[in-house]
Design an enzyme around this catalytic site. Structure first.
Site, PDB file in Angstrom:
ATOM      1  N   PRO A 151       6.140  13.970  12.202  1.00  0.00           N
ATOM      2  CA  PRO A 151       6.299  14.810  11.006  1.00  0.00           C
ATOM      3  C   PRO A 151       5.372  14.358   9.871  1.00  0.00           C
ATOM      4  O   PRO A 151       4.583  13.438  10.034  1.00  0.00           O
ATOM      5  CB  PRO A 151       7.759  14.575  10.634  1.00  0.00           C
ATOM      6  CG  PRO A 151       7.980  13.136  10.985  1.00  0.00           C
ATOM      7  CD  PRO A 151       7.090  12.837  12.160  1.00  0.00           C
ATOM      8  N   TRP A 152       5.515  15.009   8.724  1.00  0.00           N
ATOM      9  CA  TRP A 152       4.595  14.768   7.608  1.00  0.00           C
ATOM     10  C   TRP A 152       5.092  13.778   6.566  1.00  0.00           C
ATOM     11  O   TRP A 152       4.380  13.439   5.634  1.00  0.00           O
ATOM     12  CB  TRP A 152       4.244  16.075   6.902  1.00  0.00           C
ATOM     13  CG  TRP A 152       5.391  17.028   6.693  1.00  0.00           C
ATOM     14  CD1 TRP A 152       5.610  18.189   7.387  1.00  0.00           C
ATOM     15  CD2 TRP A 152       6.474  16.925   5.764  1.00  0.00           C
ATOM     16  NE1 TRP A 152       6.768  18.794   6.951  1.00  0.00           N
ATOM     17  CE2 TRP A 152       7.310  18.046   5.946  1.00  0.00           C
ATOM     18  CE3 TRP A 152       6.818  15.996   4.783  1.00  0.00           C
ATOM     19  CZ2 TRP A 152       8.474  18.264   5.207  1.00  0.00           C
ATOM     20  CZ3 TRP A 152       7.977  16.195   4.034  1.00  0.00           C
ATOM     21  CH2 TRP A 152       8.773  17.324   4.255  1.00  0.00           C
ATOM     22  N   LYS A 176       0.469  14.205  18.606  1.00  0.00           N
ATOM     23  CA  LYS A 176       0.133  15.275  17.666  1.00  0.00           C
ATOM     24  C   LYS A 176       0.798  15.008  16.317  1.00  0.00           C
ATOM     25  O   LYS A 176       2.016  15.066  16.196  1.00  0.00           O
ATOM     26  CB  LYS A 176       0.623  16.639  18.179  1.00  0.00           C
ATOM     27  CG  LYS A 176       0.090  17.790  17.317  1.00  0.00           C
ATOM     28  CD  LYS A 176       0.826  19.093  17.556  1.00  0.00           C
ATOM     29  CE  LYS A 176       2.102  19.201  16.771  1.00  0.00           C
ATOM     30  NZ  LYS A 176       1.948  19.173  15.300  1.00  0.00           N
ATOM     31  N   PRO A 177      -0.023  14.748  15.285  1.00  0.00           N
ATOM     32  CA  PRO A 177       0.560  14.614  13.949  1.00  0.00           C
ATOM     33  C   PRO A 177       0.950  15.993  13.399  1.00  0.00           C
ATOM     34  O   PRO A 177       0.574  17.028  13.958  1.00  0.00           O
ATOM     35  CB  PRO A 177      -0.577  14.007  13.122  1.00  0.00           C
ATOM     36  CG  PRO A 177      -1.833  14.380  13.842  1.00  0.00           C
ATOM     37  CD  PRO A 177      -1.485  14.561  15.291  1.00  0.00           C
ATOM     38  N   SER A 178       1.670  15.972  12.292  1.00  0.00           N
ATOM     39  CA  SER A 178       2.021  17.242  11.642  1.00  0.00           C
ATOM     40  C   SER A 178       0.751  17.963  11.176  1.00  0.00           C
ATOM     41  O   SER A 178      -0.237  17.334  10.790  1.00  0.00           O
ATOM     42  CB  SER A 178       2.919  16.965  10.436  1.00  0.00           C
ATOM     43  OG  SER A 178       3.022  18.124   9.640  1.00  0.00           O
ATOM     44  N   GLU A 179       0.814  19.282  11.167  1.00  0.00           N
ATOM     45  CA  GLU A 179      -0.341  20.096  10.776  1.00  0.00           C
ATOM     46  C   GLU A 179      -0.747  19.872   9.320  1.00  0.00           C
ATOM     47  O   GLU A 179      -1.894  20.135   8.954  1.00  0.00           O
ATOM     48  CB  GLU A 179      -0.058  21.589  11.017  1.00  0.00           C
ATOM     49  CG  GLU A 179       1.278  22.118  10.487  1.00  0.00           C
ATOM     50  CD  GLU A 179       2.429  21.949  11.470  1.00  0.00           C
ATOM     51  OE1 GLU A 179       2.563  20.860  12.069  1.00  0.00           O
ATOM     52  OE2 GLU A 179       3.222  22.893  11.632  1.00  0.00           O
ATOM     53  N   SER A 228      12.452  17.950  12.607  1.00  0.00           N
ATOM     54  CA  SER A 228      13.701  18.601  12.225  1.00  0.00           C
ATOM     55  C   SER A 228      14.621  18.784  13.433  1.00  0.00           C
ATOM     56  O   SER A 228      14.167  18.723  14.581  1.00  0.00           O
ATOM     57  CB  SER A 228      13.383  19.955  11.614  1.00  0.00           C
ATOM     58  OG  SER A 228      12.680  20.736  12.568  1.00  0.00           O
ATOM     59  N   GLU A 249      14.072  11.839  17.308  1.00  0.00           N
ATOM     60  CA  GLU A 249      14.445  11.272  16.000  1.00  0.00           C
ATOM     61  C   GLU A 249      14.443  12.435  15.025  1.00  0.00           C
ATOM     62  O   GLU A 249      13.380  12.888  14.598  1.00  0.00           O
ATOM     63  CB  GLU A 249      13.422  10.226  15.557  1.00  0.00           C
ATOM     64  CG  GLU A 249      13.341   9.024  16.460  1.00  0.00           C
ATOM     65  CD  GLU A 249      14.451   8.026  16.209  1.00  0.00           C
ATOM     66  OE1 GLU A 249      15.260   8.246  15.286  1.00  0.00           O
ATOM     67  OE2 GLU A 249      14.515   7.031  16.936  1.00  0.00           O
ATOM     68  N   CYS A 283      14.465  10.733   6.297  1.00  0.00           N
ATOM     69  CA  CYS A 283      15.673  11.150   7.026  1.00  0.00           C
ATOM     70  C   CYS A 283      16.831  10.208   6.780  1.00  0.00           C
ATOM     71  O   CYS A 283      17.972  10.542   7.061  1.00  0.00           O
ATOM     72  CB  CYS A 283      15.356  11.291   8.509  1.00  0.00           C
ATOM     73  SG  CYS A 283      14.424   9.896   9.106  1.00  0.00           S
ATOM     74  N   GLU A 379      20.520  19.295   5.292  1.00  0.00           N
ATOM     75  CA  GLU A 379      19.492  18.366   4.844  1.00  0.00           C
ATOM     76  C   GLU A 379      18.532  19.084   3.878  1.00  0.00           C
ATOM     77  O   GLU A 379      17.934  20.096   4.239  1.00  0.00           O
ATOM     78  CB  GLU A 379      18.715  17.845   6.052  1.00  0.00           C
ATOM     79  CG  GLU A 379      17.686  16.812   5.691  1.00  0.00           C
ATOM     80  CD  GLU A 379      16.906  16.329   6.912  1.00  0.00           C
ATOM     81  OE1 GLU A 379      16.495  17.170   7.715  1.00  0.00           O
ATOM     82  OE2 GLU A 379      16.724  15.117   7.039  1.00  0.00           O
TER      83      GLU A 379
HETATM   84  P1  NAD Z   1       9.233  19.899  11.850  1.00  0.00           P
HETATM   85  O1  NAD Z   1      10.342  19.809  12.789  1.00  0.00           O
HETATM   86  O2  NAD Z   1       8.864  21.220  11.349  1.00  0.00           O
HETATM   87  O3  NAD Z   1       7.899  19.315  12.479  1.00  0.00           O
HETATM   88  C1  NAD Z   1       7.843  18.016  13.021  1.00  0.00           C
HETATM   89  C2  NAD Z   1       6.713  18.010  14.025  1.00  0.00           C
HETATM   90  O4  NAD Z   1       7.134  18.764  15.157  1.00  0.00           O
HETATM   91  C3  NAD Z   1       5.411  18.658  13.554  1.00  0.00           C
HETATM   92  O5  NAD Z   1       4.333  17.929  14.107  1.00  0.00           O
HETATM   93  C4  NAD Z   1       5.476  20.070  14.147  1.00  0.00           C
HETATM   94  O6  NAD Z   1       4.219  20.637  14.356  1.00  0.00           O
HETATM   95  C5  NAD Z   1       6.188  19.802  15.453  1.00  0.00           C
HETATM   96  N1  NAD Z   1       6.969  20.908  15.990  1.00  0.00           N
HETATM   97  C6  NAD Z   1       7.715  21.810  15.311  1.00  0.00           C
HETATM   98  N2  NAD Z   1       8.338  22.634  16.176  1.00  0.00           N
HETATM   99  C7  NAD Z   1       7.986  22.224  17.430  1.00  0.00           C
HETATM  100  C8  NAD Z   1       8.312  22.670  18.749  1.00  0.00           C
HETATM  101  N3  NAD Z   1       9.125  23.708  18.952  1.00  0.00           N
HETATM  102  N4  NAD Z   1       7.796  22.013  19.812  1.00  0.00           N
HETATM  103  C9  NAD Z   1       6.969  20.936  19.621  1.00  0.00           C
HETATM  104  N5  NAD Z   1       6.611  20.495  18.395  1.00  0.00           N
HETATM  105  C10 NAD Z   1       7.126  21.115  17.308  1.00  0.00           C
HETATM  106  O7  NAD Z   1       9.611  18.837  10.768  1.00  0.00           O
HETATM  107  P2  NAD Z   1       8.816  18.454   9.462  1.00  0.00           P
HETATM  108  O8  NAD Z   1       9.203  19.454   8.467  1.00  0.00           O
HETATM  109  O9  NAD Z   1       7.373  18.215   9.746  1.00  0.00           O
HETATM  110  O10 NAD Z   1       9.475  16.997   9.175  1.00  0.00           O
HETATM  111  C11 NAD Z   1      10.611  16.807   8.470  1.00  0.00           C
HETATM  112  C12 NAD Z   1      11.794  16.614   9.389  1.00  0.00           C
HETATM  113  O11 NAD Z   1      11.646  15.448  10.195  1.00  0.00           O
HETATM  114  C13 NAD Z   1      13.055  16.390   8.592  1.00  0.00           C
HETATM  115  O12 NAD Z   1      14.083  17.181   9.095  1.00  0.00           O
HETATM  116  C14 NAD Z   1      13.362  14.916   8.771  1.00  0.00           C
HETATM  117  O13 NAD Z   1      14.686  14.533   8.622  1.00  0.00           O
HETATM  118  C15 NAD Z   1      12.836  14.667  10.125  1.00  0.00           C
HETATM  119  N6  NAD Z   1      12.526  13.240  10.263  1.00  0.00           N
HETATM  120  C16 NAD Z   1      13.308  12.460  11.053  1.00  0.00           C
HETATM  121  C17 NAD Z   1      13.044  11.113  11.182  1.00  0.00           C
HETATM  122  C18 NAD Z   1      13.885  10.223  12.056  1.00  0.00           C
HETATM  123  O14 NAD Z   1      13.491   9.121  12.302  1.00  0.00           O
HETATM  124  N7  NAD Z   1      15.023  10.657  12.530  1.00  0.00           N
HETATM  125  C19 NAD Z   1      11.966  10.558  10.510  1.00  0.00           C
HETATM  126  C20 NAD Z   1      11.190  11.366   9.721  1.00  0.00           C
HETATM  127  C21 NAD Z   1      11.472  12.724   9.607  1.00  0.00           C
END
Ligand code: NAD
Length: 477
Positions: A151-152, A176-179, A228, A249, A283, A379
């Protein structure tokens, strides 16, 4: 607009430009486009997994000592270039530059060093004759090729938690990092390439569809994602098609229980720091504060004062606690939660955007909330803390556990028995006592319930990137 940064993928030890499309990189500070990254399609995903697959046999057979040395050298090289990593991270996220090296880059370096040591310390049952005339022993093996998605909120740190244990255990990966935040992870791949065989660590950029194409690909034996709950569930569903291992996670909504006997001054300072660090985009952030009725009003006043004084936000070159929310969607999400607050809610401080440009949001404390309010149950992942008033220990535990998440929590009290009883009763993967948010490489990080399963950090997280084989030999006659 043509940006100044044009980021490619890093596959098979080299930068590879080109793909079916590009994604704009937008500064959360200025809201301006400053570059582009590749929006990788199935072809790039395929090429990356082919590189990881080709590298697997050699890396699996590298000795633990060789893997350790590679990780130590990567950590040293990152430390030497810490300012460069911080500059890229701050450009993608808007985080304060003054504290970024100390808060995030050096902890990542330390965590890589931890996994370098772990590479030489896998444990299992001792070999023995558990059946007459038969000797059994355990082999801990890498899982294979692994797809990882981050994630980002802490781009380099989350990439570290994924790549370091996976590579230490002898796996090869496509990450793959976040976009919105690919830059520091691409630099990591470039730095690591000097010490790793080509194809061991591949980084491809792209959004959700790229991530989904990774999960659908036939090569990876495991997918690890931090993101998420929605993304985690989508990954788990898709991975079930061919029974890939899944390591999740996901989100959190940490309860923070403040008892009448707590050291209120220390609690207010600790809870504000743990609620607004990284703009609350954590998180494990201290988001859901439950205060016992005897000290409720006094504590809420102290908390609001602490937030007004210390939870400051502003541009990366300012001396502030936190920067902007990461992107326009997330900014709208935070604003939406505040707009939809129920009539009975009381905004103690904040409740509005900060400045006219950039995704800055003032530290916001909302009291008088009820257990079934949206702001308590969902959240927010932004600089907003909610407060509820509780009667007794039983009610605090009931409310604390009554959410879909199960990642982190804390209890604030001067009574040892209370701390022990409550930490046993809390349904969260981490319980802090009289503190909130510190993380160490030696201890596991990961949740229960909708916060996912699988651990990051620690020997437990390392084991998640291995598979267990029993070898039994007949030794009689
Ligand atoms: P997001 O779920 O939108 O994206 C996270 C990553 O997953 C991105 O790289 C995105 O491109 C990818 N992604 C999204 N949908 C996908 C799919 N269907 N298949 C494969 N990849 C997919 O989340 P975000 O908005 O970038 O990050 C914030 C979220 O991450 C928050 O909900 C936060 O709580 C969670 N988070 C959890 C932890 C932990 O350790 N539990 C740590 C950091 C962040």
């Amino acid at each position: 607009m043509t940006g100044t940064a044009t980021l490619g993928n890093f596959i098979g030890g080299e930068l590879q430009e080109g793909g079916p499309g590009t994604i704009d990189l937008v500064s959360p500070v200025t809201e301006e486009v400053y570059g582009t990254s590749v929006d990788s399609g199935p072809e790039q995903v395929d090429v990356a997994f082919a590189a990881a697959k080709a590298a697997f046999g050699g890396w699996r057979d590298a000795t633990p000592s060789e893997r350790q040395l590679a990780l130590i050298r990567i950590a040293d090289a990152m430390e030497a270039r810490a300012d460069e990593f911080a500059a890229l991270e701050s450009r993608d996220t808007g985080k304060p530059l003054g504290s970024l090296v100390q808060d995030e880059i050096l902890p990542s370096v330390d965590q890589i060093r931890f996994f370098a040591g772990a590479a030489r310390n896998l444990e299992g049952l001792s070999a023995g004759e558990y059946l007459k005339d038969h000797t059994s022993f355990i082999r801990r093996e890498p899982v294979g090729v692994i797809g990882q998605v981050t994630p980002w909120n802490y781009p380099l740190n989350m990439a570290t938690w994924k790549f370091a244990p996976a590579i230490a255990a002898g796996n090869t990966i496509v990450l793959k990092p976040s976009e919105t935040t690919p830059s520091s992870t691409l630099l990591l791949a470039e730095v690591a390439a000097e010490f790793l065989p080509a194809g061991v660590l591949n980084v491809i950029t792209g959004g959700r569809e790229t991530g989904a194409a990774m999960v659908d690909h036939r090569t990876p034996a495991m997918i690890s994602i931090t993101g998420s709950v929605r993304a985690g569930m989508a990954v788990a569903r898709a991975a079930s098609g061919d029974l890939k291992r899944v390591h999740l996670e996901l989100g959190g909504k940490a309860p923070v229980i403040v008892f009448d006997d707590a050291d209120l001054e220390a609690a207010a300072a600790g809870i504000v720091a743990a609620g607004y660090f990284n703009a609350g985009q954590d998180c494990t952030a201290a988001t859901r504060i439950l205060v016992q009725e005897g000290v409720h009003d006094e504590f809420v006043a102290a908390l609001a004062e602490e937030a007004r004084t210390h939870a400051t936000t502003g541009a990366p070159d300012e001396d502030v606690m936190y920067g902007p929310v990461n992107n326009a969607d997330q900014f709208a999400r935070v604003a939406g939660f505040v707009d939809r607050l129920p009539d009975h809610a009381r905004v103690e401080t904040g409740g509005r955007r900060h400045g006219a440009t950039g995704y800055f949001w003032d530290a916001t404390i909302v009291s008088n909330l009820r257990q079934d309010d949206e702001a308590v149950q969902q959240e927010i992942f932004g600089p907003v803390q909610t407060v509820q008033r509780f009667r007794d220990e039983a009610q605090a535990i009931e409310w604390a556990n009554d959410v879909q998440y199960g990642l982190a929590s804390s209890v604030w009290t001067t009574d040892h028995g209370t701390a022990m009883r409550v930490s046993r009763a809390l349904d969260f993967g981490c319980v802090w006592i009289n503190t909130h948010i510190p993380i160490v490489a030696e201890m596991p990080h990961g949740g229960f319930k909708h916060s996912g399963y699988g651990k990051d950090l620690s020997a437990y997280g390392f084991e998640d990137y291995t598979r267990l084989k029993h070898v039994m030999s007949y030794i009689g006659a």
